[in-house]
Each structure stands twice: as C-alpha cells, then as structure tokens.
Write a protein that holds these residues in place. Structure first.
Motif, PDB file in Angstrom:
ATOM      1  N   PHE A   1       0.861  -1.186   0.000  1.00 19.06           N
ATOM      2  CA  PHE A   1       0.000   0.000   0.000  1.00 19.06           C
ATOM      3  C   PHE A   1       0.898   1.236   0.000  1.00 19.06           C
ATOM      4  CE2 PHE A   1      -2.751  -3.260   1.826  1.00 19.06           C
ATOM      5  CZ  PHE A   1      -3.977  -3.002   1.219  1.00 19.06           C
ATOM      6  N   ASP A   2       0.285   2.401  -0.183  1.00 21.78           N
ATOM      7  CA  ASP A   2       1.072   3.641  -0.180  1.00 21.78           C
ATOM      8  C   ASP A   2       1.625   3.952   1.213  1.00 21.78           C
ATOM      9  OD1 ASP A   2       0.480   3.831  -2.850  1.00 21.78           O
ATOM     10  OD2 ASP A   2      -1.225   5.162  -2.567  1.00 21.78           O
ATOM     11  N   ASP A   3       1.053   3.316   2.247  1.00 18.02           N
ATOM     12  CA  ASP A   3       1.551   3.550   3.613  1.00 18.02           C
ATOM     13  C   ASP A   3       2.156   2.280   4.207  1.00 18.02           C
ATOM     14  OD1 ASP A   3      -0.874   2.287   3.669  1.00 18.02           O
ATOM     15  OD2 ASP A   3      -1.764   3.520   5.255  1.00 18.02           O
ATOM     16  N   GLY A   4       2.775   1.456   3.335  1.00 20.68           N
ATOM     17  CA  GLY A   4       3.482   0.274   3.839  1.00 20.68           C
ATOM     18  C   GLY A   4       2.906  -1.030   3.324  1.00 20.68           C
ATOM     19  N   VAL A   5       3.578  -2.120   3.677  1.00 21.60           N
ATOM     20  CA  VAL A   5       3.140  -3.457   3.269  1.00 21.60           C
ATOM     21  C   VAL A   5       2.322  -4.084   4.391  1.00 21.60           C
ATOM     22  CG1 VAL A   5       3.930  -5.783   2.632  1.00 21.60           C
ATOM     23  CG2 VAL A   5       5.132  -3.765   1.748  1.00 21.60           C
ATOM     24  N   HIS A   6       1.139  -4.589   4.046  1.00 23.49           N
ATOM     25  CA  HIS A   6       0.267  -5.200   5.061  1.00 23.49           C
ATOM     26  C   HIS A   6      -0.305  -6.504   4.524  1.00 23.49           C
ATOM     27  CE1 HIS A   6       0.126  -1.652   7.743  1.00 23.49           C
ATOM     28  NE2 HIS A   6       0.299  -0.987   6.609  1.00 23.49           N
ATOM     29  N   ASN A   7      -0.547  -7.453   5.428  1.00 16.94           N
ATOM     30  CA  ASN A   7      -1.139  -8.731   5.024  1.00 16.94           C
ATOM     31  C   ASN A   7      -2.661  -8.625   5.011  1.00 16.94           C
ATOM     32  OD1 ASN A   7       1.371  -9.804   4.848  1.00 16.94           O
ATOM     33  ND2 ASN A   7       1.186 -11.200   6.580  1.00 16.94           N
ATOM     34  N   ILE A   8      -3.241  -8.968   3.870  1.00 17.11           N
ATOM     35  CA  ILE A   8      -4.714  -8.974   3.763  1.00 17.11           C
ATOM     36  C   ILE A   8      -5.143 -10.205   2.965  1.00 17.11           C
ATOM     37  CG2 ILE A   8      -4.862  -6.440   3.879  1.00 17.11           C
ATOM     38  CD1 ILE A   8      -5.493  -6.502   0.829  1.00 17.11           C
ATOM     39  N   PRO A   9      -6.423 -10.640   3.100  1.00 13.58           N
ATOM     40  CA  PRO A   9      -6.878 -11.816   2.349  1.00 13.58           C
ATOM     41  C   PRO A   9      -6.770 -11.587   0.839  1.00 13.58           C
ATOM     42  CG  PRO A   9      -8.435 -11.264   4.103  1.00 13.58           C
ATOM     43  CD  PRO A   9      -7.464 -10.123   4.008  1.00 13.58           C
ATOM     44  N   GLY A  10      -6.246 -12.592   0.133  1.00 13.71           N
ATOM     45  CA  GLY A  10      -6.094 -12.488  -1.317  1.00 13.71           C
ATOM     46  C   GLY A  10      -7.246 -13.138  -2.056  1.00 13.71           C
ATOM     47  N   CYS A  11      -6.981 -14.273  -2.715  1.00 14.96           N
ATOM     48  CA  CYS A  11      -8.010 -14.975  -3.491  1.00 14.96           C
ATOM     49  C   CYS A  11      -8.282 -16.344  -2.872  1.00 14.96           C
ATOM     50  CB  CYS A  11      -7.536 -15.167  -4.925  1.00 14.96           C
ATOM     51  SG  CYS A  11      -7.075 -13.636  -5.742  1.00 14.96           S
ATOM     52  N   TYR A  12      -9.329 -16.979  -3.334  1.00 12.39           N
ATOM     53  CA  TYR A  12      -9.632 -18.332  -2.852  1.00 12.39           C
ATOM     54  C   TYR A  12      -9.859 -19.252  -4.041  1.00 12.39           C
ATOM     55  CZ  TYR A  12     -14.454 -16.621  -3.538  1.00 12.39           C
ATOM     56  OH  TYR A  12     -15.607 -16.077  -4.055  1.00 12.39           O
ATOM     57  N   TYR A  13      -9.961 -20.542  -3.760  1.00  6.23           N
ATOM     58  CA  TYR A  13     -10.180 -21.552  -4.804  1.00  6.23           C
ATOM     59  C   TYR A  13     -11.541 -22.168  -4.517  1.00  6.23           C
ATOM     60  CZ  TYR A  13      -7.903 -24.534  -8.399  1.00  6.23           C
ATOM     61  OH  TYR A  13      -7.503 -25.148  -9.565  1.00  6.23           O
ATOM     62  N   GLU A  14     -12.339 -22.312  -5.558  1.00  7.11           N
ATOM     63  CA  GLU A  14     -13.687 -22.862  -5.375  1.00  7.11           C
ATOM     64  C   GLU A  14     -13.783 -24.230  -6.035  1.00  7.11           C
ATOM     65  OE1 GLU A  14     -18.112 -21.860  -6.847  1.00  7.11           O
ATOM     66  OE2 GLU A  14     -16.951 -20.077  -6.352  1.00  7.11           O
ATOM     67  N   PHE A  15     -14.781 -25.005  -5.593  1.00  2.02           N
ATOM     68  CA  PHE A  15     -15.043 -26.340  -6.150  1.00  2.02           C
ATOM     69  C   PHE A  15     -16.541 -26.406  -6.453  1.00  2.02           C
ATOM     70  CE2 PHE A  15     -11.986 -26.309  -2.652  1.00  2.02           C
ATOM     71  CZ  PHE A  15     -10.817 -26.585  -3.348  1.00  2.02           C
ATOM     72  N   ALA A  16     -16.900 -26.813  -7.669  1.00  7.01           N
ATOM     73  CA  ALA A  16     -18.321 -26.813  -8.050  1.00  7.01           C
ATOM     74  C   ALA A  16     -18.720 -28.145  -8.678  1.00  7.01           C
ATOM     75  CB  ALA A  16     -18.589 -25.672  -9.034  1.00  7.01           C
ATOM     76  N   LYS A  17     -19.841 -28.680  -8.197  1.00  6.35           N
ATOM     77  CA  LYS A  17     -20.408 -29.926  -8.735  1.00  6.35           C
ATOM     78  C   LYS A  17     -21.798 -29.602  -9.277  1.00  6.35           C
ATOM     79  CE  LYS A  17     -21.257 -34.501  -9.075  1.00  6.35           C
ATOM     80  NZ  LYS A  17     -21.148 -35.629  -8.154  1.00  6.35           N
ATOM     81  N   ARG A  18     -21.996 -29.859 -10.567  1.00  6.19           N
ATOM     82  CA  ARG A  18     -23.269 -29.544 -11.223  1.00  6.19           C
ATOM     83  C   ARG A  18     -24.084 -30.816 -11.461  1.00  6.19           C
ATOM     84  NH1 ARG A  18     -23.454 -24.384 -12.876  1.00  6.19           N
ATOM     85  NH2 ARG A  18     -21.503 -23.210 -12.617  1.00  6.19           N
ATOM     86  N   TYR A  19     -25.412 -30.661 -11.415  1.00  2.00           N
ATOM     87  CA  TYR A  19     -26.316 -31.804 -11.586  1.00  2.00           C
ATOM     88  C   TYR A  19     -27.200 -31.604 -12.811  1.00  2.00           C
ATOM     89  CZ  TYR A  19     -24.709 -33.368  -7.064  1.00  2.00           C
ATOM     90  OH  TYR A  19     -23.903 -33.804  -6.048  1.00  2.00           O
ATOM     91  N   PRO A  20     -27.627 -32.731 -13.430  1.00  2.00           N
ATOM     92  CA  PRO A  20     -28.430 -32.611 -14.650  1.00  2.00           C
ATOM     93  C   PRO A  20     -29.844 -32.115 -14.390  1.00  2.00           C
ATOM     94  CG  PRO A  20     -28.058 -34.941 -14.093  1.00  2.00           C
ATOM     95  CD  PRO A  20     -27.297 -34.125 -13.097  1.00  2.00           C
ATOM     96  N   LEU A  21     -30.312 -31.265 -15.295  1.00  2.00           N
ATOM     97  CA  LEU A  21     -31.698 -30.799 -15.285  1.00  2.00           C
ATOM     98  C   LEU A  21     -32.579 -31.914 -15.872  1.00  2.00           C
ATOM     99  CD1 LEU A  21     -30.832 -27.298 -16.781  1.00  2.00           C
ATOM    100  CD2 LEU A  21     -31.693 -27.677 -14.465  1.00  2.00           C
TER     101      LEU A  21
END
Length: 266
Positions: free
Chosen positions: A221-241
């Motif tokens: 950041f402009d006022d220093g380096v800080h640890n914050i949450p980044g990205c996540y990984y998702e898992f998806a299972k789809r079912y037939p219509l």
C-alpha cells in the motif's frame, strides 16, 4: 488480439500469484491423476458508469461469450451476471459489481475518487481483467472500507484481477463427490469456508459448491506493506436438469456465502 487460451492462462498465472494455495491444490489433484478443468472465473467491480459489469464483459464477448443469467445479492448490495462460451470446455465468466447507489456516501465518494485516477485506455486494454490496482491506495483507507463492505475493500486493494477460479468436480474421477473432495482438501491442511456450511447448495439446486478461505498475503500500500486476504479456490459440482443437460447457472443464496471466502479469518 491474443487468443482466449492465452488470456485465460495469463489470468491463471496472475491469480496464482495472489493465491499460491490454489496452485498447490491444483498440483495435488494433478498428482492424483486428475484432469483439472475450470468451471468458472469470478471478477469483481463497481457499478460506476465507467466500470460496471460491461467494462469487463466486453473483453470476453469478443471471444464469443454470451450473457446467460443475472443475480442479486440484497444483503451485500451486489449484482452479478454470468457468461458462457459456445465451447463448453471454456470456463464460465461470473462478474459481480457493488451497487454504489446502495452503499454509504463514504464508500461512494471513495470509489468515485479512485475511478477518477483510471485512464479510459486501461479499461479498453484486452488484459483489463487482470491489470491489477490502477489507483493509489492506503492501508488506512482499505481498513475503513472493510468496516462497511469487505467487497469494496477487496476491489480497492487489488483492482481488477480474478477473484477465484473453480475446479469442475464433474470432470474429476476420484473426487466426484464434493464431501470426499472437501475432506481431501482439508487433510492437506487447507481451511474451507464454513459460512452457511462447508457445502453451499444441494442437488435440488442442481449445484453444490465449496471453497477455501483466502490466505492473507503481503500487499504493498502507499503507507506500507500489510497482510490482507487475497483470493480463494472454489469447487463446483453440477447436476443434470430434467432435459439431461448439466445446470450451468449459479445459485444466489450459495454465492452469497461464497463471497465471504475473502473475509478475514477471525
């Protein structure tokens, strides 16, 4: 114009930089003999006149993506659309935006000031979806935004880049059951999002989803380096219509909880 495959690969590389855990999980499944295909990529923005969903969608429509479904998240003040490619092996693109007319004047004014720093040429760039943060940002301001909207603070801190990629469970052999997959991921030391239960959605919704919690990473950041949450990984299972085809849309009440994967782990 770069090929769609090149763009998606660049987005994956950018995303793995913000989420080294995703690369590790991906590689663990590959080591188990699985073919890891991506169900969808999610992007975040603000519904500012210059930056709404269309500002990102335009870059995917060029490759043949078409708008399919739209979703409203009342509590989080978000609206979203998803896009599909004629080639079903290509990931769906899910783009959400914060509804600025529904947030506090503080967030609205802050976003307007951020957007003022953004040149039109950047929005038109074909890699806009992974251009990163294009404005000045302090950790102090990030923290203020996060008090009201975790979503607003995330976009303010990271700008434009994939928020998550998603493993297509339907294409896995050994881990075609989401419960089995979740236990396997946890056994490797990863933390899952438990908001609304580890599994969001049911077979009756035609979609079951789970996701990791975003790990905190150092951000400059402009006022220093800080640890914050980044990205996540998702898992998806789809079912037939009823017609036998797999459901391709999203379930708002499930996605609402998935959004919380970038919340700070208390």
């Amino acid at each position: 114009m770069m090929s769609l495959e090149t763009l998606l690969q660049k987005m994956w590389v950018d995303y793995c930089e913000l989420n080294p855990a995703a690369k590790r999980i991906h590689d663990i499944f590959v080591a188990e003999g699985e073919t890891v295909l991506n169900d969808h990529i999610a992007l975040r923005t603000f519904n500012h006149p210059r930056l709404g969903i269309e500002s990102l969608a335009q870059h995917f429509k060029k490759y043949g993506y078409v708008e399919k479904g739209d979703y409203t998240f009342v509590e989080k003040k978000l609206y979203a659309k998803h896009y599909e490619h004629p080639n079903e092996d290509m990931p769906k693109i899910f783009i959400s935006e914060l509804e600025l007319e529904k947030v506090s004047p503080f967030i609205r004014d802050t976003v307007n000031k951020l957007v003022d720093q953004l040149p039109d040429s950047l929005i038109q760039r074909e890699d806009f979806a992974m251009c990163g943060r294009p404005w000045k940002m302090t950790y102090a301001l990030y923290s203020e935004l996060a008090k009201e909207s975790e979503y607003a603070s995330w976009v303010a801190a990271y700008g434009f880049r994939p928020n998550h990629f998603t493993i297509n469970i339907n294409k896995l052999k050994k881990f075609s059951d989401i419960k089995v997959l979740n236990e396997f991921v946890k056994s490797k030391g990863f933390v899952l999002n438990k908001s609304g239960g580890e599994i969001k959605g049911t077979t009756a919704d035609y979609l079951e989803q789970s996701s990791t919690m975003a790990s905190e990473i150092p951000v400059k950041f402009d006022d220093g380096v800080h640890n914050i949450p980044g990205c996540y990984y998702e898992f998806a299972k789809r079912y037939p219509l009823e017609n036998g085809k797999l459901y391709q849309g999203f379930v708002a009440k499930s996605a609402d909880k998935i959004f919380e994967s970038t919340n700070r782990v208390q």
